[in-house]
Design an enzyme around this catalytic site. Structure first.
Site, PDB file in Angstrom:
ATOM      1  N   CYS A 133       0.823  -1.209   0.000  1.00 16.99           N
ATOM      2  CA  CYS A 133       0.000   0.000   0.000  1.00 16.99           C
ATOM      3  C   CYS A 133       0.858   1.260   0.000  1.00 16.99           C
ATOM      4  CB  CYS A 133      -0.915  -0.024   1.217  1.00 16.99           C
ATOM      5  SG  CYS A 133      -1.896   1.462   1.368  1.00 16.99           S
ATOM      6  N   CYS A 136      -0.397   4.111   2.180  1.00 16.58           N
ATOM      7  CA  CYS A 136      -0.219   3.899   3.621  1.00 16.58           C
ATOM      8  C   CYS A 136       1.248   4.096   4.011  1.00 16.58           C
ATOM      9  CB  CYS A 136      -0.613   2.480   4.038  1.00 16.58           C
ATOM     10  SG  CYS A 136      -2.112   1.869   3.292  1.00 16.58           S
ATOM     11  N   ASP A 137       2.169   3.583   3.205  1.00 12.64           N
ATOM     12  CA  ASP A 137       3.561   3.464   3.645  1.00 12.64           C
ATOM     13  C   ASP A 137       4.553   4.330   2.872  1.00 12.64           C
ATOM     14  OD1 ASP A 137       2.716   1.560   5.473  1.00 12.64           O
ATOM     15  OD2 ASP A 137       2.958  -0.083   4.050  1.00 12.64           O
TER      16      ASP A 137
END
Ligand code: NDP
Length: 325
Positions: A133, A136-137
């Site tokens: 992701c 997200c990261d």
């Protein structure tokens, strides 16, 4: 007992809920404890959902869908379904919390899960350089060298997004042509920070505590070499989430839940499926939403066909709805 339970909170689940709620079926929607909102929660700008000419952020779109479903009386529960019993007229759904729910109809809108490379060190280094992701990261990879695996739209989108943070983003693809749509390919080709590594598959992920390099195998010559990097984003597609229905519903050769023709009807009366979990081809937010509509209409028709005494057992008390403008 409910009239209808919807499992899943992506575009298919929420759209089914909007329709079911407006039909006064008081749907209970089980949204998952960690991934509520489905795949669009991991995406940035959605440019192809009609009605948003300036694009809309994936999480914003999902929040709007949830609000729309709740406005008409959908009850959303943030929990995971751990088992279902689809036999008989009254379907049973058990949640991670231990709560047990019953309903006359169930719609599966469970979507799909990120595909994995299947390498030994993939799980070990997950969260330590390996990710599925970018939104997200990505932030953790400022000024780093990273790679995205895959040749589809997801890989192009992730690679482009990650150039906001990383100094360099390799796209590692097992072929020498991309599967991604032309517009997504062109964007990636035009991005100076992206370098394509063609005809290569990742056969090893290396590093003790965090990712230090990957081992690549040339799919033409079979030669192996090592590529130094600090992050690996895997974007090689998804597999339908069907673990709840194994042995209870039929699956297609592609692994999706089998439904009759263009309907959402599974082989079990009162059980319907919608969205990516039935769709190995199109897999768009808008097609999933349309599929949710079909499921809600099929379920509504099914419920209307049930005998009065069975329907009377379901909770149909009046709802207090937010007045419409
Ligand atoms: P896709 O199935 O389209 O692409 C998966 C890619 O990963 C392919 O290039 C495939 O290679 C590669 N791949 C699959 N398995 C492996 C493996 N084991 N090792 C290495 N590579 C592998 O998945 P996407 O997630 O990219 O897209 C899914 C759907 O979502 C599509 O319909 C897409 O259009 C849509 N989408 C749309 C977006 C948008 O419009 N903004 C954004 C993201 C997704 P190969 O080509 O060799 O098969």
């Amino acid at each position: 007992m409910r009239q209808i339970i919807i499992i899943g909170s992506g575009p298919a689940g929420y759209t089914a809920a909007i329709y079911a709620a407006r039909a006064n079926l008081r749907p209970l929607l089980i949204a998952s404890s960690v991934e509520a909102g489905g795949e669009l929660m991991n995406t940035t700008e959605v440019e192809n959902f009609p009605g948003f000419p300036e694009a809309i952020l994936g999480p914003d779109l999902m929040m709007k869908m949830q609000a729309q479903a709740e406005r008409f009386g959908t009850e959303v529960v943030l929990d995971d379904v751990v088992s279902v019993d689809l036999t008989g007229d009254i379907k049973k759904v058990v949640l991670g919390s231990g709560a047990k729910h019953e309903a006359l109809a169930v719609i599966f809108a469970t979507g799909s899960a990120y595909r994995k490379l299947g390498l030994e060190d993939e799980e070990r280094l997950s969260g330590h350089g390996v990710s599925w992701c970018a939104t997200c990261d990505g932030f953790f990879f400022r000024e780093r060298v990273i790679a995205v695996v895959g040749g589809g739209d997801s890989a192009m989108e992730e690679a482009n997004f990650l150039t906001r943070f990383a100094d360099k983003v390799y796209v590692i693809h097992r072929k020498d042509t991309l599967r991604a749509s032309k517009i997504m390919q062109d964007r990636a080709f035009a991005n100076d920070k992206i370098e394509f590594v063609w005809n290569s598959e990742v056969v090893g992920i290396n590093g003790d505590e965090t990712v230090k390099s990957v081992t690549l195998r040339d799919t033409v010559t079979g030669e192996q070499n090592e590529l130094a990097l600090q992050g690996l984003f895997i974007a090689i597609g998804n597999d339908p989430r069907v673990h709840l229905v194994h042995g209870q519903l039929d699956l297609t050769p592609e692994g999706t839940i089998a439904v009759a023709g263009r309907s959402s009807k599974t082989k079990v009366a009162g059980v319907f499926a919608a969205g990516d979990v039935i769709d190995p081809h199109y897999r768009q937010a808008v097609t999933a939403a349309a599929s949710g509509t079909v499921a809600a209409l099929d379920a509504e028709q099914y419920l209307a066909s049930l005998p009065e005494d069975l329907l009377a057992q379901a909770d149909t008390s009046d709802l207090e709805l937010t007045p419409t403008a």
